[in-house]
Design an enzyme around this catalytic site. Structure first.
Site, PDB file in Angstrom:
ATOM      1  N   ASP A  10      10.821 -22.955 -27.914  1.00 26.72           N
ATOM      2  CA  ASP A  10      11.711 -24.081 -27.652  1.00 26.72           C
ATOM      3  C   ASP A  10      12.615 -24.309 -28.857  1.00 26.72           C
ATOM      4  OD1 ASP A  10      12.545 -26.834 -26.641  1.00 26.72           O
ATOM      5  OD2 ASP A  10      11.017 -26.315 -25.172  1.00 26.72           O
ATOM      6  N   HIS A  16      13.687 -31.459 -28.083  1.00 22.81           N
ATOM      7  CA  HIS A  16      13.049 -30.985 -26.856  1.00 22.81           C
ATOM      8  C   HIS A  16      11.696 -30.323 -27.136  1.00 22.81           C
ATOM      9  CE1 HIS A  16      12.778 -28.401 -23.168  1.00 22.81           C
ATOM     10  NE2 HIS A  16      13.495 -29.360 -22.604  1.00 22.81           N
ATOM     11  N   SER A  22      11.313 -28.964 -17.454  1.00 13.86           N
ATOM     12  CA  SER A  22      10.867 -28.746 -18.832  1.00 13.86           C
ATOM     13  C   SER A  22       9.653 -29.600 -19.158  1.00 13.86           C
ATOM     14  CB  SER A  22      11.989 -29.096 -19.821  1.00 13.86           C
ATOM     15  OG  SER A  22      12.971 -28.102 -19.862  1.00 13.86           O
TER      16      SER A  22
END
Length: 647
Positions: free
Chosen positions: A188, A247, A426
């Site tokens: 990520d 994220h 996600s």
């Protein structure tokens, strides 16, 4: 609101010695209009001479025992093993087992072991027979205790996606495994320092080769620190600007946030380790960087980079783009899977068929779609045949309905730690990656193929329905871990020649279609095994349907549906059919009622029912159980061990 009279489902993790709920029924509040249905009284065992002085331990529903703790009277204890054996000699013979004394305990009691497990009434009767010997003071099962975990994290109550009605049912899964020994590589944006993460982080790597995008000045390096993926207007192919997402930190928190630390949030696999692997930065990440990262994370060699000292057994990729899978992606994924690493990927957020999104459309991956708090597909999720399973992804259009996890609060570069609700596939993907960590913690030898199979078998029907393609359904952590732990009793074999599939409901919704997700139940209320179907039982106006298609041979001499039905009711009338169960046959031309039962058929046990299907020989029809309840007084229709015989 929990449906009245369903079998006990643990909504909070409890110890093996504690059961919360109404006797004979499930936990949860009753509908305001319903009164409790009285469970049929169990037959009591005959009372032995002097048995009122003997303490007999309790038997937990669904558990089986081969060891028992016996406390003898002083006279038997002092005279030796042969005298003590008299206490359980007749009991062993009656139970059809061979028993031997294992050891003495510090408490003065003794452990005895049978050569096979005794379940339910079998265990009760065995202990009652020991009590009747007159030689013992107490006898109880040598029960197996499990950890009992209800996280004390201050914001755990906001994580509906773990324990809410339409969440993953994690609490009881934590009684079996917490992810210890498992490593999940999160490919990520990297990671930021966070007190709810740091203790669960192992060394990772930064695979972003572009120093300009990475913002660390040196391209690839051994520091997976997230430097921020913010961008100015026009930098990433659009006219708008964007703040840093953090994220990777959010995804990592869902996988394995530090749990039970009286702070913040809990993780799906609280004792697993997170390996942060940075592949995304400003404007995203390149396929070549991601492919190398997959190889490295799974223990493979990447030119110019030291091998991973702690290879991951699971890879989480909450990322994607358009196009076919391609040779590079597939080769990297295949290499990881060949080393035993499961690769879990997001289906994508374009509200389109996931076959158009990669790596969701690659082979050998577990592709995850997203659900909302209503148990339906999230409005943004990709869907279709490429999807394997669905997990909570949230809906931030409504307060508190996103997925809560760890973040950094900086708008560009890292600042202080924080928490936020995000939405997306996600967010769904790390739920499944964490689930895989729990599975591999319980059984480290599981291959990626067996992991995928167990995940799919451990789903439940989408509570809010799904007509667009949600894979096998909503991942159910309790169902998966109970199966791995061997807690599911061996199902009673379906009758030879049975045209119905999953006729005893041991695999939940498999092969059946229902309009209500709570139709499929498990527990001691089943006639055999642990699965059953339960229709109605609310005490208000409602309709349940339960369908399965079946082809009835034209050359059958006799075609017949048989099923076992147990009716429980609060209705007091002896004359009026207020609540009805109807068996219907749909052949494409009409709907035919072929049998009806009602509150008047209430009884203390299951009764075998039969329906003639001869008029439908040579047709493929839908068999439907339809339960209709009126506006007051609950009636519950329990169905188990159905069969269609066409001899």
């Amino acid at each position: 609101m929990a449906r009245f009279s369903t079998p006990l489902r643990r909504t909070l993790a409890v110890s093996a010695a504690v059961v919360i709920g109404m006797s004979g029924f499930g936990a949860g509040a009753l509908p305001a209009t319903a009164s409790p249905v009285s469970a049929p009284a169990e037959k009591s065992l005959p009372k032995a001479n002097g048995e009122d002085k003997v303490k007999i331990g309790s038997v937990q529903s669904g558990e089986a025992y081969d060891q028992f703790i016996v406390t003898y009277k002083a006279s038997a204890t002092q005279t030796g093993k042969s005298s003590r054996a008299k206490a359980w000699g007749k009991a062993a013979k009656a139970a059809g087992v061979t028993v031997k004394e294992m050891r003495a305990m510090a408490t003065g009691s003794f452990v005895v072991k049978a050569d096979k497990k005794l379940k339910g009434n079998g265990a009760k009767e065995f202990m009652a027979d020991i009590a009747q010997s007159g030689l013992v003071e107490s006898v109880e099962p040598d029960a197996i205790m499990k950890i009992s975990m209800t996280p004390n994290d201050t914001r755990y109550g906001e994580q509906w996606h773990y324990s809410g009605t339409n969440g993953m049912r994690l609490p009881s899964a934590w009684d079996i495994a917490t992810g210890e020994g498992s490593i999940v590589a999160v490919l990520d944006t990297g990671i930021t320092s966070h007190s709810d993460l740091n203790a669960n982080i192992v060394s990772g790597y930064d695979f972003v080769s572009s120093s300009a995008s990475a913002r660390d000045g040196n391209g690839r390096d051994a520091n997976p620190q997230d430097e921020g993926d913010w961008y100015a207007a026009g930098e990433c192919g659009g006219s708008y600007s964007g703040n840093s997402s953090w994220h990777g930190t959010h995804v990592a928190g869902t996988v394995a946030a530090v749990t039970n630390n009286s702070s913040g949030v809990a993780g799906v696999a609280p004792d697993a380790k997170i390996q942060p692997v940075r592949v995304l930065a400003k404007c995203g990440g390149s396929l070549s960087d991601i492919a190398d990262a997959i190889i490295w994370a799974s223990g493979g060699a990447v030119p110019g980079i030291a091998n991973n000292p702690t290879p991951a057994d699971t890879i989480n990729m909450s990322l994607g783009g358009g196009g076919a899978c391609g040779t590079t992606y597939q080769a990297a994924i295949n290499a990881a899977v060949s080393r035993g690493t499961s690769v879990v990927v997001a289906a994508g957020n374009e509200s389109q068929n996931a076959s158009n999104s990669r790596p969701a459309n690659c082979e050998n991956v577990i592709t995850v779609a997203a659900s909302n708090p209503s148990g339906a597909p999230s409005y943004y999720t990709n869907y279709g045949s490429a999807v394997d399973v669905t997990a909570p992804g949230g809906d931030t259009r409504y307060a508190g309905q996103g997925v809560l996890s760890t973040i950094n609060t900086g708008t560009t570069t890292p600042s202080s730690q924080g928490y936020a609700f995000y939405q997306g596939t996600s967010m769904a993907t790390p739920h499944v990656a964490g689930m895989v960590a729990l599975m591999k913690s319980a059984d480290p030898g599981m291959s990626p193929a067996s992991v995928e199979t167990a995940l799919k078998q451990g789903t439940r029907a989408m509570p809010g329905g799904c007509s667009i393609g949600c894979g096998a359904g909503l991942v159910d952590a309790a169902k998966i871990m109970n199966a791995l732990d061997g807690r599911n009793p061996t199902p009673t074999p379906e009758p030879s020649g049975n045209l119905l599939k999953n006729a005893g409901f041991e695999n939940g919704a498999d092969y059946w279609t229902a309009n209500r997700a709570d139709t499929f139940e498990s527990g001691s209320a089943a006639r055999s095994g642990s699965g059953l179907a339960g229709l109605n039982g609310w005490g208000n106006s409602n309709t349940y349907t339960l369908d399965q298609k079946v082809a009835i041979p034209a050359d059958a001499t006799n075609a017949q549906l048989e099923f076992y039905l147990h009716v429980l009711t609060n209705e007091t009338t002896a004359y009026s059919q207020y609540d009805k169960l109807t068996v219907q046959v749909l052949d494409g031309y009409g709907t035919y009622n072929v049998g009806t039962w009602s509150n008047l058929d209430a009884g203390s046990s299951y009764e075998l029912q039969a329906v003639d299907l001869n008029n439908f020989r040579g047709k493929t029809v839908t068999l439907r159980f339809k339960g209709v309840e009126d506006s007051s007084q609950a009636t519950l229709f329990r169905i188990d061990d159905a069969s269609v015989d066409a001899s």
